[in-house]
Design a protein around this motif. Structure first.
Motif, mmCIF file in Angstrom:
data_model
loop_
_atom_site.group_PDB
_atom_site.id
_atom_site.type_symbol
_atom_site.label_atom_id
_atom_site.label_comp_id
_atom_site.label_asym_id
_atom_site.label_seq_id
_atom_site.Cartn_x
_atom_site.Cartn_y
_atom_site.Cartn_z
ATOM 1 N N HIS A 79 35.433 82.078 47.693
ATOM 2 C CA HIS A 79 36.143 80.893 48.177
ATOM 3 C C HIS A 79 35.181 79.751 48.489
ATOM 4 O O HIS A 79 35.528 78.585 48.314
ATOM 5 C CB HIS A 79 36.957 81.247 49.430
ATOM 6 C CG HIS A 79 38.028 82.257 49.146
ATOM 7 N ND1 HIS A 79 37.879 83.589 49.461
ATOM 8 C CD2 HIS A 79 39.229 82.131 48.540
ATOM 9 C CE1 HIS A 79 38.976 84.243 49.076
ATOM 10 N NE2 HIS A 79 39.803 83.378 48.507
ATOM 11 N N PHE A 80 33.971 80.107 48.937
ATOM 12 C CA PHE A 80 32.965 79.112 49.316
ATOM 13 C C PHE A 80 31.592 79.541 48.812
ATOM 14 O O PHE A 80 31.315 80.736 48.704
ATOM 15 C CB PHE A 80 32.889 78.965 50.845
ATOM 16 C CG PHE A 80 34.167 78.522 51.484
ATOM 17 C CD1 PHE A 80 34.499 77.173 51.538
ATOM 18 C CD2 PHE A 80 35.052 79.443 52.016
ATOM 19 C CE1 PHE A 80 35.689 76.756 52.114
ATOM 20 C CE2 PHE A 80 36.240 79.039 52.594
ATOM 21 C CZ PHE A 80 36.567 77.697 52.637
ATOM 22 N N VAL A 81 30.738 78.541 48.565
ATOM 23 C CA VAL A 81 29.343 78.784 48.205
ATOM 24 C C VAL A 81 28.485 77.913 49.112
ATOM 25 O O VAL A 81 28.747 76.715 49.252
ATOM 26 C CB VAL A 81 29.067 78.431 46.722
ATOM 27 C CG1 VAL A 81 27.582 78.596 46.395
ATOM 28 C CG2 VAL A 81 29.917 79.285 45.793
ATOM 29 N N VAL A 82 27.465 78.516 49.737
ATOM 30 C CA VAL A 82 26.522 77.767 50.576
ATOM 31 C C VAL A 82 25.200 77.703 49.814
ATOM 32 O O VAL A 82 24.562 78.728 49.566
ATOM 33 C CB VAL A 82 26.327 78.423 51.957
ATOM 34 C CG1 VAL A 82 25.406 77.555 52.823
ATOM 35 C CG2 VAL A 82 27.666 78.640 52.657
ATOM 36 N N ASN A 83 24.803 76.500 49.437
ATOM 37 C CA ASN A 83 23.644 76.284 48.560
ATOM 38 C C ASN A 83 22.316 76.326 49.305
ATOM 39 O O ASN A 83 22.240 76.058 50.504
ATOM 40 C CB ASN A 83 23.803 74.945 47.848
ATOM 41 C CG ASN A 83 24.870 74.999 46.780
ATOM 42 O OD1 ASN A 83 24.606 75.410 45.662
ATOM 43 N ND2 ASN A 83 26.095 74.616 47.127
ATOM 44 N N ASN A 84 21.242 76.601 48.526
ATOM 45 C CA ASN A 84 19.893 76.694 49.100
ATOM 46 C C ASN A 84 18.954 75.578 48.633
ATOM 47 O O ASN A 84 17.760 75.626 48.884
ATOM 48 C CB ASN A 84 19.266 78.055 48.788
ATOM 49 C CG ASN A 84 19.008 78.271 47.304
ATOM 50 O OD1 ASN A 84 19.353 77.443 46.460
ATOM 51 N ND2 ASN A 84 18.391 79.403 46.979
ATOM 52 N N GLY A 85 19.478 74.594 47.925
ATOM 53 C CA GLY A 85 18.650 73.495 47.456
ATOM 54 C C GLY A 85 18.108 73.676 46.055
ATOM 55 O O GLY A 85 17.434 72.796 45.532
ATOM 56 N N SER A 86 18.391 74.793 45.420
ATOM 57 C CA SER A 86 17.856 75.037 44.076
ATOM 58 C C SER A 86 18.594 74.223 43.012
ATOM 59 O O SER A 86 17.960 73.663 42.125
ATOM 60 C CB SER A 86 17.917 76.523 43.735
ATOM 61 O OG SER A 86 19.252 76.985 43.757
ATOM 62 N N GLU A 87 19.908 74.172 43.077
ATOM 63 C CA GLU A 87 20.693 73.390 42.113
ATOM 64 C C GLU A 87 21.496 72.283 42.789
ATOM 65 O O GLU A 87 21.801 71.267 42.175
ATOM 66 C CB GLU A 87 21.646 74.307 41.325
ATOM 67 C CG GLU A 87 20.926 75.241 40.375
ATOM 68 C CD GLU A 87 21.879 76.101 39.560
ATOM 69 O OE1 GLU A 87 23.100 75.820 39.516
ATOM 70 O OE2 GLU A 87 21.385 77.083 38.958
ATOM 71 N N LYS A 88 21.864 72.502 44.015
ATOM 72 C CA LYS A 88 22.614 71.509 44.804
ATOM 73 C C LYS A 88 21.911 71.354 46.150
ATOM 74 O O LYS A 88 21.052 72.136 46.520
ATOM 75 C CB LYS A 88 24.069 71.968 45.020
ATOM 76 C CG LYS A 88 24.885 72.135 43.744
ATOM 77 C CD LYS A 88 25.455 70.817 43.267
ATOM 78 C CE LYS A 88 26.236 70.969 41.979
ATOM 79 N NZ LYS A 88 27.656 71.127 42.125
#
Length: 198
Positions: A79-88
């Motif tokens: 339902h959700f994705v929390v990004n790490n700075g690699s692509e977003k």
């Protein structure tokens, strides 16, 4: 000619599920992030939250959507994705189409090799659990500070909205079969959650 047309139609790859480009780090000053999170009433009785890592050092909702579609999950399983700075942007929370449509997740597999009890358990988690994927391989590297703070914010918002107690927040990160990796600061994470009574 008709047979060839029919064959081409069958072999044509299915389109990926739309992601909707909705994120919670909005630059719109008149829209608060929590307003975007709960822009429509939930049609489903969510009663738990499930957090997994992606087991890869980079990624985003876009790349996960493509991978999950290839695996036959109909697009992004979470339902959700929390990004790490690699692509977003680091800490950016992306809202998947399953949340926008209030659909079941697809993060637990269900197949004929499983016992009926395991199938029922996995189906319940998919149907009533809010799935959150954090981008990263937590066996190799911890979440970024921004990822952790945004994950905590998201879980607290979901807890509050759906009255989900702390013991119904399940964290399954890293490759350990019975416990989470030591790179996930679980004590710190749990201390930040609401201790709600269901």
């Amino acid at each position: 000619m008709t047979i060839i047309s029919g064959l081409l139609l069958v072999l044509e790859p299915r389109p990926l599920a739309p992601l909707g480009d909705v994120t919670l780090m909005s630059t719109e000053v008149d829209v608060q992030p929590e307003e975007r999170l709960f822009s429509k009433e939930a049609e489903r009785q969510w009663d738990r939250i499930v957090i997994h890592d992606t087991r890869a050092s980079d990624g985003s909702a876009d790349s996960l959507n493509a991978i999950d579609a290839e695996l036959g999950k109909g697009g992004l399983a979470y339902h959700f994705v929390v990004n790490n700075g690699s692509e977003k942007q680091d800490g950016l929370i992306e809202i998947g189409y399953r949340w926008q449509r209030q659909e079941s997740g697809a993060y637990f597999d269900i197949d004929d090799t499983m016992t009926e009890a395991v199938k029922v358990n996995n189906r319940e988690f998919n149907d009533f659990g809010i799935g959150i994927a954090v981008v990263g391989d937590l066996d190799r590297k911890p979440l970024t500070d921004k990822q952790m703070s945004e994950l905590i914010w998201l879980v607290r918002q979901l807890q509050k909205q759906y009255r989900i107690p702390q013991d119904r927040v399940f964290v399954q990160v890293g490759s350990g079969q019975f416990s989470n990796t030591s790179l996930f600061r679980e004590v710190h994470f749990r201390q930040q959650l609401f201790k709600l009574i269901p």
